[in-house]
Design a protein around this motif. Structure first.
Motif, PDB file in Angstrom:
ATOM      1  N   PHE A  86      42.830  53.894  54.684  1.00 11.55           N
ATOM      2  CA  PHE A  86      41.534  53.529  55.353  1.00 11.55           C
ATOM      3  C   PHE A  86      40.347  54.249  54.689  1.00 11.55           C
ATOM      4  O   PHE A  86      39.127  53.901  54.614  1.00 11.55           O
ATOM      5  CB  PHE A  86      41.378  53.759  57.051  1.00 11.55           C
ATOM      6  CG  PHE A  86      40.295  53.585  57.404  1.00 11.55           C
ATOM      7  CD1 PHE A  86      39.685  52.271  58.022  1.00 11.55           C
ATOM      8  CD2 PHE A  86      39.386  54.741  57.839  1.00 11.55           C
ATOM      9  CE1 PHE A  86      38.341  52.152  58.680  1.00 11.55           C
ATOM     10  CE2 PHE A  86      38.149  54.684  58.530  1.00 11.55           C
ATOM     11  CZ  PHE A  86      37.760  53.191  59.023  1.00 11.55           C
ATOM     12  N   GLY A  87      40.492  55.532  54.416  1.00 14.73           N
ATOM     13  CA  GLY A  87      39.613  56.550  53.991  1.00 14.73           C
ATOM     14  C   GLY A  87      39.074  56.114  52.688  1.00 14.73           C
ATOM     15  O   GLY A  87      38.002  55.787  52.299  1.00 14.73           O
ATOM     16  N   THR A  93      33.000  50.912  51.428  1.00 14.00           N
ATOM     17  CA  THR A  93      32.635  49.732  52.068  1.00 14.00           C
ATOM     18  C   THR A  93      31.179  49.787  52.358  1.00 14.00           C
ATOM     19  O   THR A  93      30.425  48.549  52.143  1.00 14.00           O
ATOM     20  CB  THR A  93      33.575  49.562  53.284  1.00 14.00           C
ATOM     21  OG1 THR A  93      34.860  49.454  52.836  1.00 14.00           O
ATOM     22  CG2 THR A  93      32.977  48.103  53.854  1.00 14.00           C
ATOM     23  N   LYS A  94      30.393  50.876  52.837  1.00 15.07           N
ATOM     24  CA  LYS A  94      29.178  50.875  53.258  1.00 15.07           C
ATOM     25  C   LYS A  94      28.655  49.728  54.186  1.00 15.07           C
ATOM     26  O   LYS A  94      27.697  49.058  54.188  1.00 15.07           O
ATOM     27  CB  LYS A  94      28.391  50.874  52.043  1.00 15.07           C
ATOM     28  CG  LYS A  94      28.656  51.919  50.724  1.00 15.07           C
ATOM     29  CD  LYS A  94      28.637  53.379  51.509  1.00 15.07           C
ATOM     30  CE  LYS A  94      29.055  54.319  50.249  1.00 15.07           C
ATOM     31  NZ  LYS A  94      29.529  55.518  50.673  1.00 15.07           N
ATOM     32  N   LEU A 125      38.220  42.158  62.162  1.00 13.13           N
ATOM     33  CA  LEU A 125      36.827  43.108  62.187  1.00 13.13           C
ATOM     34  C   LEU A 125      35.653  42.301  61.655  1.00 13.13           C
ATOM     35  O   LEU A 125      35.828  41.526  60.518  1.00 13.13           O
ATOM     36  CB  LEU A 125      37.197  44.141  61.406  1.00 13.13           C
ATOM     37  CG  LEU A 125      38.556  44.878  61.829  1.00 13.13           C
ATOM     38  CD1 LEU A 125      38.606  46.228  60.707  1.00 13.13           C
ATOM     39  CD2 LEU A 125      38.718  45.621  63.077  1.00 13.13           C
ATOM     40  N   GLY A 126      34.524  42.511  62.413  1.00 16.74           N
ATOM     41  CA  GLY A 126      33.601  41.973  61.781  1.00 16.74           C
ATOM     42  C   GLY A 126      32.634  43.232  60.905  1.00 16.74           C
ATOM     43  O   GLY A 126      32.585  44.231  61.686  1.00 16.74           O
ATOM     44  N   LEU A 127      32.015  42.811  59.797  1.00 16.14           N
ATOM     45  CA  LEU A 127      31.547  43.908  59.196  1.00 16.14           C
ATOM     46  C   LEU A 127      29.959  43.029  58.714  1.00 16.14           C
ATOM     47  O   LEU A 127      30.007  42.036  58.165  1.00 16.14           O
ATOM     48  CB  LEU A 127      32.119  44.139  57.810  1.00 16.14           C
ATOM     49  CG  LEU A 127      33.643  45.090  58.143  1.00 16.14           C
ATOM     50  CD1 LEU A 127      34.119  45.569  56.760  1.00 16.14           C
ATOM     51  CD2 LEU A 127      33.217  46.314  59.017  1.00 16.14           C
ATOM     52  N   ARG A 128      28.861  43.872  58.660  1.00 14.87           N
ATOM     53  CA  ARG A 128      27.653  43.540  58.000  1.00 14.87           C
ATOM     54  C   ARG A 128      27.338  44.777  56.906  1.00 14.87           C
ATOM     55  O   ARG A 128      27.211  45.730  57.334  1.00 14.87           O
ATOM     56  CB  ARG A 128      26.691  43.652  59.124  1.00 14.87           C
ATOM     57  CG  ARG A 128      25.331  42.959  58.311  1.00 14.87           C
ATOM     58  CD  ARG A 128      24.218  42.966  59.690  1.00 14.87           C
ATOM     59  NE  ARG A 128      24.352  42.061  60.567  1.00 14.87           N
ATOM     60  CZ  ARG A 128      24.837  40.679  60.800  1.00 14.87           C
ATOM     61  NH1 ARG A 128      24.224  40.245  59.650  1.00 14.87           N
ATOM     62  NH2 ARG A 128      24.905  40.050  61.805  1.00 14.87           N
ATOM     63  N   TYR A 129      27.098  44.582  55.829  1.00 14.54           N
ATOM     64  CA  TYR A 129      26.609  45.346  54.623  1.00 14.54           C
ATOM     65  C   TYR A 129      25.114  45.444  54.553  1.00 14.54           C
ATOM     66  O   TYR A 129      24.233  44.712  55.400  1.00 14.54           O
ATOM     67  CB  TYR A 129      27.266  44.497  53.641  1.00 14.54           C
ATOM     68  CG  TYR A 129      28.690  44.795  53.009  1.00 14.54           C
ATOM     69  CD1 TYR A 129      29.161  45.641  52.393  1.00 14.54           C
ATOM     70  CD2 TYR A 129      29.478  43.878  53.784  1.00 14.54           C
ATOM     71  CE1 TYR A 129      30.386  46.110  52.379  1.00 14.54           C
ATOM     72  CE2 TYR A 129      30.881  43.941  53.495  1.00 14.54           C
ATOM     73  CZ  TYR A 129      31.512  45.020  52.995  1.00 14.54           C
ATOM     74  OH  TYR A 129      32.885  44.986  52.810  1.00 14.54           O
ATOM     75  N   ARG A 130      24.935  46.321  53.864  1.00 20.09           N
ATOM     76  CA  ARG A 130      23.422  46.713  53.953  1.00 20.09           C
ATOM     77  C   ARG A 130      22.466  45.683  53.267  1.00 20.09           C
ATOM     78  O   ARG A 130      21.077  45.517  53.599  1.00 20.09           O
ATOM     79  CB  ARG A 130      23.063  48.015  53.028  1.00 20.09           C
ATOM     80  CG  ARG A 130      23.645  49.178  53.832  1.00 20.09           C
ATOM     81  CD  ARG A 130      23.819  50.574  52.867  1.00 20.09           C
ATOM     82  NE  ARG A 130      24.240  51.695  53.535  1.00 20.09           N
ATOM     83  CZ  ARG A 130      24.577  52.981  52.796  1.00 20.09           C
ATOM     84  NH1 ARG A 130      24.040  52.866  51.418  1.00 20.09           N
ATOM     85  NH2 ARG A 130      25.249  53.695  53.283  1.00 20.09           N
ATOM     86  N   ALA A 180      43.273  47.674  49.590  1.00 14.92           N
ATOM     87  CA  ALA A 180      43.116  46.456  48.702  1.00 14.92           C
ATOM     88  C   ALA A 180      42.618  45.305  49.431  1.00 14.92           C
ATOM     89  O   ALA A 180      43.270  44.542  50.150  1.00 14.92           O
ATOM     90  CB  ALA A 180      44.291  46.186  47.954  1.00 14.92           C
ATOM     91  N   PRO A 181      41.397  44.938  49.417  1.00 11.08           N
ATOM     92  CA  PRO A 181      40.732  43.760  49.848  1.00 11.08           C
ATOM     93  C   PRO A 181      40.940  42.582  49.049  1.00 11.08           C
ATOM     94  O   PRO A 181      40.861  42.586  47.915  1.00 11.08           O
ATOM     95  CB  PRO A 181      39.187  44.155  50.177  1.00 11.08           C
ATOM     96  CG  PRO A 181      38.957  45.097  49.279  1.00 11.08           C
ATOM     97  CD  PRO A 181      40.310  45.631  48.856  1.00 11.08           C
TER      98      PRO A 181
END
Length: 213
Positions: A86-87, A93-94, A125-130, A180-181
Motif C-alpha cells: 500500500f505504501g 497515486t496522488k 475503492l473510488g479514486l479521483r486524481y488531481r 501493481a495496478p
C-alpha cells in the motif's frame, strides 16, 4: 434453483484457480455464504475495511498501520506485506477517495456482487486524481501473484457496470502486495472476455450444485 450470489473478490479467486482448486474454493465459499456464523471472510476483512478508510483519510499510512497493529498473530505477516505494498502504491497515486455505488454482474444463475463504498464487506475503492480522472479499484489481497488473464475478467466485469459504479471511471485491479495496478489494454478483445466470463459463471454454478449433492 435460486440464483447463487457471491462477491467479486471470491469470484476472482475462483477464476484464477486450478480445476481442483476451483472445487475446493466453491465448497469453502458455499459454507461461508450459507452459514451465518462462518468466519471465512474475516481474515482480510479488517485490512479491506482499512483500505476504504485510508483512501479517504488525510493520513492513509496511519490508518493502515493501526489495522496492522490490531491484527492477529496469524494475520501479521500478510498484513505487513500488504502495508508495504500500500505504501509503495499510494505514494505514486496522488488521488483522493470518492463514493462508489454497488451493483451486480449477472449471468444465468450466478450473481456477482460488486460492493461500493457504502456497503460493508470487501468492495471496490473510488479514486479521483488531481487532473479529474477517476478510477474504480478492486484490491487483490491474497498471497499468490495475480495473473493477467484472471485480472482481465474482473476488469471487464467492472467495465460493464461502470455507469452504475462511478460513471466515466477507469476499472483497475490492484495486486496490493506487489503494488501493481492492472488495467485493460487498448487491444483487449472484449467479446472473448465476455465469452470466457459466461463459461466461468456456468462452471461456478455447476460446482455449486455439485457441492450441495
Amino acid at each position: 434453483m435460486d440464483s447463487v450470489r457471491i462477491g467479486l473478490g471470491p469470484f476472482l479467486d475462483y477464476v484464477r484457480s486450478t480445476p481442483r482448486g476451483c472445487v475446493a474454493i466453491v465448497k469453502s465459499q458455499r459454507r461461508m455464504y450459507l452459514d451465518p456464523d462462518s468466519q471465512g471472510s474475516s481474515f482480510y476483512g479488517p485490512l479491506s475495511a482499512g483500505l476504504r478508510r485510508a483512501v479517504n483519510s488525510t493520513d492513509p499510512a496511519r490508518v493502515i498501520a493501526e489495522v496492522v497493529k490490531r491484527s492477529r498473530p496469524e494475520q501479521r505477516r500478510h498484513y505487513e506485506e500488504l502495508q508495504s505494498g500500500f505504501g509503495r502504491w499510494w505514494s505514486k497515486t496522488k488521488a483522493s477517495g470518492v463514493p462508489v455505488a454497488s451493483t451486480e454482474w449477472v449471468r444465468a444463475e450466478l450473481a456477482v456482487r460488486i460492493l461500493g463504498s457504502r456497503e460493508p464487506g470487501s468492495g471496490v475503492l473510488g479514486l479521483r486524481y488531481r487532473d479529474g480522472k477517476t478510477e474504480v479499484v478492486l484490491p487483490y489481497l491474497k498471497e499468490p501473484k495475480l495473473g493477467r488473464d484472471a485480472a482481465n475478467l474482473a476488469l471487464r466485469m467492472l467495465e460493464l457496470h461502470m455507469n452504475e459504479l462511478l460513471p466515466g471511471a477507469i476499472p483497475v485491479v490492484l495486486d496490493l502486495r506487489r503494488a501493481a495496478p492492472l488495467r485493460l489494454r487498448s487491444n483487449t478483445n472484449r467479446d472473448d472476455l465476455d465469452a470466457v466470463l459466461a463459461g466461468e459463471a456456468a462452471k461456478y454454478v455447476t460446482h455449486w450444485q455439485a457441492a450441495a449433492a
